[in-house]
Structure formats: structure tokens, C-alpha cells
Design an enzyme around this catalytic site. Structure first.
Site, PDB file in Angstrom:
ATOM      1  N   GLU A 108       0.841  -1.192   0.000  1.00  0.00           N
ATOM      2  CA  GLU A 108       0.000   0.000   0.000  1.00  0.00           C
ATOM      3  C   GLU A 108       0.877   1.244   0.000  1.00  0.00           C
ATOM      4  OE1 GLU A 108      -4.135  -1.150   2.278  1.00  0.00           O
ATOM      5  OE2 GLU A 108      -2.520  -0.305   3.482  1.00  0.00           O
ATOM      6  N   CYS A 109       0.643   2.142  -0.936  1.00  0.00           N
ATOM      7  CA  CYS A 109       1.319   3.434  -1.009  1.00  0.00           C
ATOM      8  C   CYS A 109       2.838   3.253  -0.948  1.00  0.00           C
ATOM      9  CB  CYS A 109       0.799   4.364   0.073  1.00  0.00           C
ATOM     10  SG  CYS A 109       1.124   6.113  -0.251  1.00  0.00           S
TER      11      CYS A 109
END
Length: 436
Positions: A327-328
Site C-alpha cells: 500500500e502506497c
């Protein structure tokens, strides 16, 4: 029976977090059990709440969560004496289009829970106008009640007197006024506050904030203004599917942005979580069946991540047979390369073809609704996921198969689709909840 209160303000940067931490610690020092929550998608503040109270804090979010999920999360405050929900941005600030149960505004949570709002007002550069602002916030939405005001960064006794008189005339209680006090300022970074676990003096800083606020704020009056609240524990659990039975979770200063309620939901569903540190050159647990790399600040540690051969080889070997999701910041590390703010290009793990750069920073911020076009750990094609994106990196290359069709809160399609290659997947948004 708990006493519930929402801490909010007209805008960001006024002092909500500092006041929340100070009140929580001051009441804890008096022997009260204090439970905190964070309204909105900020994933940094809950760690500060936990440091102040000794109890885990979680996010509640009216755009991404339904009322039953929010009720389930706040039911952890059943055994507390005081429950504080810290808001985000200004009291009524949310997105233009309604989400699951609201727009993401703090006011949604205040109305939903029936808790009055304690406003933090910074009257710098104004006097009686502060009362006009507070009055407008009090009267803007019928279902939201105002408990009173704490003034922050007051310039002088004369300044305080002018503001107090105007607020008293408007019928708004003033619980205290805080003069400027640099010693209790929390250090910031580009995504918000520097994380609690990075600050070795966090306990002393919170203690000083509690002492300072107790000296200038009527804590008893604030407590009396809170709503008596006796919730019943929610029957349903969280609407979150764990990505696997045994989850290897990257966890250190570069990989720390993960919502506490997600980890709790995974464990509640029977999943086991083992952590490892890429910065310590550790790879994922070979016995795990899925690996999850949260967001964080990989750009601050890109050189070390690139040089940590055991981490990279361990992750690569893991991804040959089992799913890996980022994520990210975790997504960026799964990519081919990351260019830092100085323009230095660092090779990442190469499990995906994504290349990102911080050399020319551009803010990407907002809620995301993703319809999966390919499976990712825990979710099949067609699943609708709600999350939040906040980063300053730009995409240099994104050559892999798109993971999802992603919309912002207005329904507009955005370019950050996420990626899939083999067993590796990644998204720029942080998952908050599944759409029912």
C-alpha cells in the site's frame, strides 16, 4: 457510564491533537480510564492517542464505514470513564458526495454518537471575530451540539479578555485559554505529525502538555460538558476480510502506516500476524501465506532499502509462490525504482514495474473507491474497496496490468489504478473498509 466528547476546530493546524493528548493524559493522571478515537482517515494520530492513554485508538470514518461498523469500533469505550473523538480538518469539512454514512466530516461522528463538540479556537490576528466563527459553527447544523471552547495561542491577557467577552455574550462557554507554549508543539513532516514511535521523548512531551493544559483549562467543567454515554457492545464485527491465514507484515519506520482497526479485524477473523523489518534487512516469515507491505516513509530510507539484500532476496523468493501486496509506500518499494527528493534513483525490489519520484513533489490526497479488475490478497475481482490516498510521489512508469478502476469521492476516475504482476499487487490507497 462513559462521558463522550468530540474535539474539533474551525480548521487544521489549530491544536486539536495537542489538546486531545493533554486532556487524555491529565484525566488519566487523575485515575480515569480514557479511550480515544480519530475521526477520519489519519493513520498517525491513533498512535499518539495510545501513548497518552495506554489504550489502543482506532479510526472511525463516516465516508468509508457504515453505522454498524462505527458502533462496533466505539463500543470499546464501554468500560472507559471518558471517551474522546479527535476530529480532522474543520468540524464540517468532508467531501462533496456522501459516502457510506456521511461525508467523512467530524460533525457526522458527533451527530451519530450524540456527543457534544469541544472547539479549539486559535484567535491569532483576531478578537471578537473568534466569537462569530464559534457561533457560526454552533448554529450550522441542528444535530451537532457545542459544549464550549478552549482558546489556543492567546497573545496576551488583554487579547484573552476581548475574546472571552465576545464568546460569553454569544452564550458560548470558554473552558480555558492557552498562551503560546513552544515546548508542547509536536514536530511535523509532510504527511502530518512525525510518528509517535519515532519520538523518544513523546511521554515527556505529553506530560508537559497535560500539565500546561491543566493549569489553564477547567478540566472539571470540560468533563461536565461531555455527554453521558452508555453504549451496548455492537453485535456485528468489522466488515474486513483478512488477506490470508498467516500474514507477514512489514513493520518499522519505513512501513508503519496501517490502520489499527484493520489489524484487529484480521486477528478477529482468526488470522495470525508476524512482523518483520525491511530496514533491519529482514525478509518475510517463510511460513506465512501472504506478505503485506504498508505505507510509510520509504523515500527517507530508500538507500538503505535498496542496499538490504536479504530483505530483497527474501521478498523475491516469497513472491515466487505466494501473494505480496503493498500500500502506497509499500507499493513503491515493490516497484522497480524510487527517486528521492534529491533526485537520486534507488532500485527497489522490482516485483512490479512501477517507478516513482519525489524529485518533483505533487500532493495526491483523498478518499478512493476501487472496483478490482484483478484479484488481490483477500479480495476477488469485482470487490469494491474504500480507502484513502495521501502521498507526494509522482508516477514515472506504471507498465503492469491495472489492479482496479479507481474513483475519487466525486466519482471521477483517477490514474492511480494500482498494479498486478504475478503474485505481486499494489495500490496507492490505504484500505479502510469493504463496500457491503
Amino acid at each position: 457510564m462513559a462521558a463522550g466528547l468530540v474535539i474539533s476546530a474551525p480548521a487544521s493546524g489549530v491544536g486539536k491533537t495537542t489538546l486531545t493528548l493533554a486532556l487524555a493524559r491529565a484525566w488519566r493522571n487523575r485515575g480515569l480510564n480514557v479511550q480515544c478515537f480519530k475521526s477520519g482517515p489519519d493513520y498517525i494520530d491513533p498512535a499518539f492517542h495510545a501513548a497518552a492513554t495506554g489504550r489502543a485508538s482506532v479510526n472511525v470514518d463516516s465516508w468509508a464505514m457504515d453505522r454498524a461498523t462505527i458502533a462496533h469500533l466505539v463500543s470499546r469505550g464501554t468500560d472507559a470513564d471518558v471517551v474522546l473523538a479527535e476530529g480532522s480538518m474543520g468540524l464540517f469539512d468532508g467531501v462533496a458526495a456522501r459516502g457510506v454514512s456521511g461525508t467523512g466530516a467530524t460533525a457526522d461522528i458527533a451527530e451519530m454518537l450524540g456527543w457534544p463538540v469541544l472547539l479549539v479556537i486559535d484567535p491569532s490576528g483576531q478578537a471578537q471575530t473568534a466569537a462569530a466563527i464559534a457561533t457560526g459553527l454552533r448554529d450550522y447544523r441542528a444535530g451537532v451540539r457545542l459544549a464550549g471552547v478552549v482558546l489556543n495561542r492567546v497573545a496576551s491577557p488583554r487579547h484573552e479578555d476581548l475574546v472571552r467577552r465576545a464568546l460569553n455574550e454569544a452564550g458560548i462557554a470558554v473552558f480555558g485559554a492557552l498562551p503560546r507554549h513552544a515546548e508542547i508543539s509536536l514536530p511535523k513532516r509532510h504527511l502530518g505529525l512525525v510518528q509517535a514511535e519515532e519520538q523518544v521523548e513523546i511521554g515527556k512531551l505529553i506530560d508537559e502538555a497535560a500539565r500546561f493544559v491543566a493549569e489553564h483549562v477547567d478540566l472539571d467543567a470540560v468533563l461536565r460538558s461531555a455527554a453521558a454515554w452508555s453504549p451496548q457492545p455492537a453485535a456485528n464485527g468489522l466488515n474486513v476480510t483478512p488477506p490470508g491465514q498467516r500474514i507477514a507484515l512489514a513493520r518499522d519506520a519505513a512501513f508503519s502506516f496501517v490502520y489499527p482497526h484493520m489489524l484487529e479485524a484480521w486477528r478477529a477473523a482468526g488470522a495470525e500476524i508476524s512482523t518483520f523489518s525491511p530496514l533491519a534487512d529482514e525478509g518475510p516469515d517463510p511460513s506465512a501465506d501472504v506478505c503485506w507491505l504498508p505505507g510509510g516513509y520509504p523515500e527517507l530510507h530508500a538507500g538503505k532499502i535498496a542496499a538490504n539484500a536479504r530483505f530483497r532476496s527474501g521478498l523475491t523468493a516469497f513472491a515466487e509462490t505466494r501473494p505480496v501486496h503493498g500500500e502506497c509506500g509499500g507499493y513503491m518499494v515493490l516497484g522497480a525504482a524510487l527517486t528521492d527528493a534529491d533526485g537520486v534513483r534507488h532500485e527497489m525490489t522490482g516485483l512490479l514495474g512501477l517507478e516513482t519520484s519525489f524529485a518533483k513533489r505533487r500532493m495526491h490526497l483523498g478518499y478512493r473507491l476501487a472496483a478490482l479488475a484483478a484479484p488481490m490478497p483477500g479480495h476477488q475481482v469485482g470487490a469494491r474497496l474504500r480507502g484513502h490516498e495521501f502521498h507526494y510521489s509522482t508516477i514515472v512508469a506504471q507498465p503492469d496490468t491495472p489492479l482496479a478502476v479507481v474513483h475519487d469521492a466525486t466519482g471521477a476516475v483517477i490514474a492511480e489504478t494500482g498494479s498486478r504482476r504475478g503474485h505481486a499487487t499494489g495500490t496507492f490507497f490505504h484500505l479502510i473498509a469493504e463496500d457491503r
